[in-house]
Design an enzyme around this catalytic site. Structure first.
Site, PDB file in Angstrom:
ATOM      1  N   GLY A 288     -15.007 -10.065  -3.722  1.00 32.16           N
ATOM      2  CA  GLY A 288     -16.153  -9.378  -3.120  1.00 32.16           C
ATOM      3  C   GLY A 288     -17.462  -9.841  -3.726  1.00 32.16           C
ATOM      4  N   ASN A 289     -18.516  -9.103  -3.445  1.00 36.31           N
ATOM      5  CA  ASN A 289     -19.814  -9.403  -4.057  1.00 36.31           C
ATOM      6  C   ASN A 289     -20.565  -8.099  -4.328  1.00 36.31           C
ATOM      7  OD1 ASN A 289     -21.647  -8.792  -1.706  1.00 36.31           O
ATOM      8  ND2 ASN A 289     -20.345 -10.371  -0.773  1.00 36.31           N
ATOM      9  N   ARG A 290     -21.735  -8.214  -4.905  1.00 36.52           N
ATOM     10  CA  ARG A 290     -22.439  -7.022  -5.409  1.00 36.52           C
ATOM     11  C   ARG A 290     -23.322  -6.324  -4.378  1.00 36.52           C
ATOM     12  NH1 ARG A 290     -21.662  -7.142 -10.843  1.00 36.52           N
ATOM     13  NH2 ARG A 290     -21.306  -9.206 -11.750  1.00 36.52           N
ATOM     14  N   SER A 291     -23.287  -6.746  -3.125  1.00 42.83           N
ATOM     15  CA  SER A 291     -24.157  -6.113  -2.130  1.00 42.83           C
ATOM     16  C   SER A 291     -23.821  -4.626  -1.976  1.00 42.83           C
ATOM     17  CB  SER A 291     -23.987  -6.805  -0.782  1.00 42.83           C
ATOM     18  OG  SER A 291     -24.628  -6.050   0.222  1.00 42.83           O
TER      19      SER A 291
END
Ligand code: CTP
Length: 391
Positions: free
Chosen positions: A205-208
């Protein structure tokens, strides 16, 4: 009905002021963003605290209250409509004259917003030639008057002078404000970061956080647009927003590409993974099997698919960069967008998870516009202003 519409309620000093508290409540229930001014007279009939509790913020009473250098111009600029209920004979006289010695009348003088007054007074006062002249003058000046109606008055009399019921004032506010400057527009927004599954419990995933996309969807909805929000994050609740929950880039692409019919604007604020594991394990991967090697494959480019399938849609892309935003100019050309919003997500006041953002707008012809750090809600509002202007 009034979600996010900025309503300033002025209360002048008559017995009907107690009903203004209920009007404030109805405005809040309708979704309005409410500020309240109480005149000195009004405070003889209702308490500041009552209105502050209903509005959820302090009420304004004085021109020189020290809270703001210029409260009348601040409120005047902020308000989309100024409602005065009850409007006493004295208030009407001063408003007709263009007097500005207290906060409410000075705010009216400083504002270009539509104004709606709900008079309330004794029959004799309403029928006085002076009051007739004043109300005629106000109507000629473009003020909307609602009421008064016939009915029981506080003195025990019966006659014309009774303030219309709060729900009728609310209906007038809705009628005057109209549907908003994005009514009839069909808008798609993607938000949040995608999750690309490795196995049933793990993902890449990512930090958005989805905050920027949510703010963009909410602002459009409040301005009357029909919004489809495709998101992996928790979505805002609004009657004009249809939420499609997704996790992966593929799901986001499928959802977006099947929502293109009649689409006027797409804003791709999601942080979409560029690569995903080529194979997803059906069972939880076992630690004892040792460190896995994940062979990756590209994900679909959601934005490129929208550009290709729906060239008539006005397309806004985002570019999450780390460090200088120079690459964004090339990206604006490459991505075939009409507008690119670039931000440096490594700054503490910008990017993932923050409530503020500092962005640069880039057009494919290389024109750039650097905006100061603002709340994400403000960025969203200005972004729509820009889109409406350019499309
Ligand atoms: N985007 C998308 N689908 C993808 C990747 C990106 O729709 N698979 C969209 C994003 O929502 C954003 C824009 O494309 O609006 C730019 O995303 P970004 O990741 O900055 O661009 P990339 O093309 O991935 O470029 P790079 O990785 O080289 O920075």
């Amino acid at each position: 009905m009034l979600a996010g519409r900025r309503v300033l309620l002025g209360i002048s000093g008559g017995v009907a002021a107690y009903k203004a508290a209920y009007l404030a409540r109805r405005l809040i229930e309708a979704g309005a963003d409410l500020e309240v001014i109480l005149t000195d007279g009004a405070q003889q009939f209702v308490g500041k605290q009552t209105l502050a509790a209903i509005a959820g913020r302090p009420v304004h009473t004085r021109l020189f209250d020290g809270l703001s250098a210029s409260p009348h111009t601040d409120l005047a600029r902020w308000a989309e409509i100024i409602v005065v209920a009850p409007a006493t004979a004295n208030f009407l006289a001063r408003a007709a004259l263009g007097e500005g010695s207290d906060l409410l009348s000075a705010t009216l003088l400083a504002s270009k917003a539509p104004r709606l007054f709900a008079p309330a007074m004794h029959t004799e006062m309403w029928e006085q030639p002076a009051t007739r002249r004043n109300s005629d003058q106000l109507v000629a000046d473009g003020v909307h008057l609602v009421g008064p109606i016939q009915g029981a008055l506080t003195s025990g009399d019966h006659g014309t002078g009774r303030m219309v019921e709060p729900d009728e004032i609310l209906a007038e506010v809705i009628r005057i404000l109209g549907p908003g400057d994005m009514a009839g527009l069909s808008v798609l927004v993607t938000a949040g970061g995608t999750r690309e599954p490795i196995d049933p419990v793990r993902y890449i995933g990512n930090r958005s956080s989805g905050k920027m996309g949510n703010a963009i969807a909410l602002d459009a909805a409040r301005r009357g647009a029909n919004v489809i929000l495709i998101t992996s994050a928790e979505a805002p609740d609004h009657e004009n927003i249809a939420v499609v929950e997704v996790e992966s880039a593929q799901q986001m692409a499928d959802a977006a590409w099947s929502s293109l019919e009649g689409l006027d604007v797409a804003v791709m604020a999601a942080a979409v993974a560029d690569f995903r594991p080529g194979r997803t394990s059906d069972t939880k991967m076992d630690r004892s099997a040792g460190p896995p090697t994940l062979a990756m494959e590209p994900t679909p480019d959601v934005l490129a698919g929208v550009a290709e399938r729906s060239p008539e849609t006005y397309l806004v892309g985002f570019a999450a960069e780390v460090g200088p935003l120079d690459r964004a100019i090339d990206k604006a050309k490459r991505k075939k967008v009409d507008l690119l919003v670039a931000n440096d997500v490594s700054r503490p006041d910008s990017g993932f998870g923050t409530d503020t953002n500092q962005v640069m707008l880039v057009t494919p012809d290389g024109h750039r516009d650097v905006w100061p750090t603002m709340s994400k809600a403000e960025v969203a509002h200005r972004l729509w202003d820009t889109v409406l202007e350019r499309r």
